[in-house]
Design a protein around this motif. Structure first.
Motif, PDB file in Angstrom:
ATOM      1  N   MET A  12      86.022  30.429  53.582  1.00 19.71           N
ATOM      2  CA  MET A  12      85.681  30.568  52.168  1.00 19.71           C
ATOM      3  C   MET A  12      84.382  29.840  51.867  1.00 19.71           C
ATOM      4  O   MET A  12      84.163  28.728  52.336  1.00 19.71           O
ATOM      5  CB  MET A  12      86.809  30.009  51.295  1.00 19.71           C
ATOM      6  N   ASP A  13      83.516  30.457  51.099  1.00 12.71           N
ATOM      7  CA  ASP A  13      82.237  29.882  50.721  1.00 12.71           C
ATOM      8  C   ASP A  13      82.372  29.219  49.353  1.00 12.71           C
ATOM      9  O   ASP A  13      82.415  29.908  48.332  1.00 12.71           O
ATOM     10  CB  ASP A  13      81.179  30.984  50.696  1.00 12.71           C
ATOM     11  N   PRO A  14      82.447  27.889  49.295  1.00 12.73           N
ATOM     12  CA  PRO A  14      82.635  27.234  47.998  1.00 12.73           C
ATOM     13  C   PRO A  14      81.440  27.371  47.082  1.00 12.73           C
ATOM     14  O   PRO A  14      81.543  27.122  45.873  1.00 12.73           O
ATOM     15  CB  PRO A  14      82.884  25.770  48.383  1.00 12.73           C
ATOM     16  N   TYR A  15      80.297  27.743  47.654  1.00 14.05           N
ATOM     17  CA  TYR A  15      79.086  27.844  46.842  1.00 14.05           C
ATOM     18  C   TYR A  15      78.854  29.242  46.271  1.00 14.05           C
ATOM     19  O   TYR A  15      77.928  29.443  45.492  1.00 14.05           O
ATOM     20  CB  TYR A  15      77.867  27.429  47.659  1.00 14.05           C
ATOM     21  N   SER A  16      79.687  30.217  46.675  1.00 15.61           N
ATOM     22  CA  SER A  16      79.460  31.589  46.202  1.00 15.61           C
ATOM     23  C   SER A  16      79.597  31.674  44.690  1.00 15.61           C
ATOM     24  O   SER A  16      78.849  32.389  44.015  1.00 15.61           O
ATOM     25  CB  SER A  16      80.437  32.553  46.878  1.00 15.61           C
ATOM     26  N   ALA A  17      80.553  30.927  44.136  1.00 12.66           N
ATOM     27  CA  ALA A  17      80.773  30.981  42.690  1.00 12.66           C
ATOM     28  C   ALA A  17      79.833  30.069  41.921  1.00 12.66           C
ATOM     29  O   ALA A  17      79.477  30.359  40.773  1.00 12.66           O
ATOM     30  CB  ALA A  17      82.221  30.597  42.376  1.00 12.66           C
ATOM     31  N   SER A  18      79.400  28.983  42.555  1.00 11.73           N
ATOM     32  CA  SER A  18      78.633  27.971  41.828  1.00 11.73           C
ATOM     33  C   SER A  18      77.140  28.016  42.094  1.00 11.73           C
ATOM     34  O   SER A  18      76.387  27.215  41.517  1.00 11.73           O
ATOM     35  CB  SER A  18      79.152  26.579  42.189  1.00 11.73           C
ATOM     36  N   ALA A  19      76.673  28.936  42.935  1.00 17.04           N
ATOM     37  CA  ALA A  19      75.261  28.962  43.315  1.00 17.04           C
ATOM     38  C   ALA A  19      74.335  29.076  42.111  1.00 17.04           C
ATOM     39  O   ALA A  19      73.251  28.486  42.092  1.00 17.04           O
ATOM     40  CB  ALA A  19      75.005  30.117  44.293  1.00 17.04           C
ATOM     41  N   GLU A  20      74.745  29.811  41.088  1.00 13.04           N
ATOM     42  CA  GLU A  20      73.875  29.987  39.929  1.00 13.04           C
ATOM     43  C   GLU A  20      73.610  28.676  39.193  1.00 13.04           C
ATOM     44  O   GLU A  20      72.614  28.550  38.473  1.00 13.04           O
ATOM     45  CB  GLU A  20      74.467  31.004  38.959  1.00 13.04           C
ATOM     46  N   PHE A  21      74.500  27.698  39.352  1.00  6.04           N
ATOM     47  CA  PHE A  21      74.348  26.432  38.643  1.00  6.04           C
ATOM     48  C   PHE A  21      73.614  25.381  39.467  1.00  6.04           C
ATOM     49  O   PHE A  21      73.129  24.391  38.913  1.00  6.04           O
ATOM     50  CB  PHE A  21      75.727  25.866  38.274  1.00  6.04           C
ATOM     51  N   TYR A  22      73.562  25.570  40.774  1.00  3.23           N
ATOM     52  CA  TYR A  22      73.120  24.499  41.662  1.00  3.23           C
ATOM     53  C   TYR A  22      71.684  24.079  41.388  1.00  3.23           C
ATOM     54  O   TYR A  22      71.384  22.888  41.216  1.00  3.23           O
ATOM     55  CB  TYR A  22      73.274  24.924  43.124  1.00  3.23           C
ATOM     56  N   ASP A  23      70.783  25.028  41.335  1.00  2.30           N
ATOM     57  CA  ASP A  23      69.377  24.700  41.168  1.00  2.30           C
ATOM     58  C   ASP A  23      69.128  24.042  39.819  1.00  2.30           C
ATOM     59  O   ASP A  23      68.407  23.045  39.698  1.00  2.30           O
ATOM     60  CB  ASP A  23      68.527  25.958  41.315  1.00  2.30           C
ATOM     61  N   VAL A  24      69.745  24.590  38.785  1.00  5.20           N
ATOM     62  CA  VAL A  24      69.562  24.082  37.431  1.00  5.20           C
ATOM     63  C   VAL A  24      70.004  22.626  37.328  1.00  5.20           C
ATOM     64  O   VAL A  24      69.327  21.791  36.722  1.00  5.20           O
ATOM     65  CB  VAL A  24      70.352  24.948  36.425  1.00  5.20           C
ATOM     66  N   THR A  25      71.139  22.301  37.931  1.00  8.88           N
ATOM     67  CA  THR A  25      71.718  20.964  37.761  1.00  8.88           C
ATOM     68  C   THR A  25      71.249  19.964  38.821  1.00  8.88           C
ATOM     69  O   THR A  25      71.594  18.785  38.734  1.00  8.88           O
ATOM     70  CB  THR A  25      73.253  21.032  37.779  1.00  8.88           C
ATOM     71  N   SER A  26      70.459  20.400  39.797  1.00  8.35           N
ATOM     72  CA  SER A  26      70.032  19.505  40.876  1.00  8.35           C
ATOM     73  C   SER A  26      68.558  19.142  40.820  1.00  8.35           C
ATOM     74  O   SER A  26      68.105  18.258  41.563  1.00  8.35           O
ATOM     75  CB  SER A  26      70.324  20.137  42.247  1.00  8.35           C
ATOM     76  N   ARG A  27      67.782  19.817  39.983  1.00  5.20           N
ATOM     77  CA  ARG A  27      66.329  19.607  39.995  1.00  5.20           C
ATOM     78  C   ARG A  27      65.943  18.165  39.675  1.00  5.20           C
ATOM     79  O   ARG A  27      65.079  17.582  40.336  1.00  5.20           O
ATOM     80  CB  ARG A  27      65.648  20.561  39.023  1.00  5.20           C
TER      81      ARG A  27
END
Length: 229
Positions: free
Chosen positions: A1-16
């Motif tokens: 299972m890819d835990p990032y498949s659902a959350s990928a859209e948020f990753y860049d925004v919240t990590s910059r």
């Protein structure tokens, strides 16, 4: 299972913002690296971009197994024009370049089993010259503690993005929230398996490397002599 498949859209925004703060330190750990550089678990490419801008003449390979994250990574590479080869695969199974001058491994090791981590260091040691560095972000000291905590918050346009962490038996659950004018528009819970690894475990597993800590959670492994390469 890819835990990032659902959350990928948020990753860049919240990590910059986080990456902007830690980027100088992480890049300093790679000082002196030459030849091909590898970003292991490159995510959306924030670290990859830092590598390309810090080492503009170095060939760079960015490895990312998550489709969603890799879309963002490939888009960043295309839009910025940096010379990066994007590779789909998981460490330690993915084929690495035959010679590696330096590597980045941020927020990755906790996703791997102990045997997978040992295999990764074995493969890297065989491909790296003596003195070549690997910068590792462990997330053992600054990982979410044993209570619910908001770990990220940022605003983009009229929207606010939050990330909350709740501990679980095998890591933690990340809750992503999108708000507008204080009202929650979307909420997503993503279970995240993570084995917490401290510096002593890292040093014991990374045979063929010397380990030094340069900041909480950030360590530099330097390829040592005496190991066949």
């Amino acid at each position: 299972m890819d835990p990032y498949s659902a959350s990928a859209e948020f990753y860049d925004v919240t990590s910059r913002e986080l990456w902007a703060r830690k980027r100088p330190l992480i890049m300093s750990g790679l000082r002196g690296a030459t030849g091909t550089l590898v970003d292991i678990g490159a995510g959306t490419g924030l670290g990859t971009l830092a590598l390309a801008e810090t080492f503009p003449s170095a060939p760079i390979v960015a490895i990312e197994p998550s489709v969603g994250m890799r879309i963002a990574l490939a888009t960043r590479v295309a839009m910025t024009g940096i010379e990066v080869s994007v590779v789909d695969g998981c460490v330690p199974g993915v084929e690495l370049p035959p010679r590696i001058g330096g590597a980045l491994c941020c927020g990755v090791l906790g996703h791997l089993s102990a045997s997978e981590r040992v295999s990764l260091w074995t493969v890297l040691a065989a491909r790296m010259d003596v003195g070549a560095p690997v910068v590792v972000e462990l997330m053992d000291e600054t990982a979410p503690p044993a209570f619910t905590l908001r770990i990220a918050h940022t605003r983009v346009g009229a929207m606010e993005y939050e990330v909350w962490s709740t501990p679980s038996d095998h890591g933690w659950t990340l809750r992503y929230r999108v708000l507008s004018a204080g009202r929650c528009l979307r909420e997503l819970d993503v279970p995240m398996r993570w084995d917490r690894i401290d510096a002593s475990v890292l040093a014991a597993e990374a045979v063929g490397f010397r380990c030094r800590r340069i900041a909480p959670d950030v360590h530099v492994l330097t390829r040592s002599a005496g190991v066949p390469g």
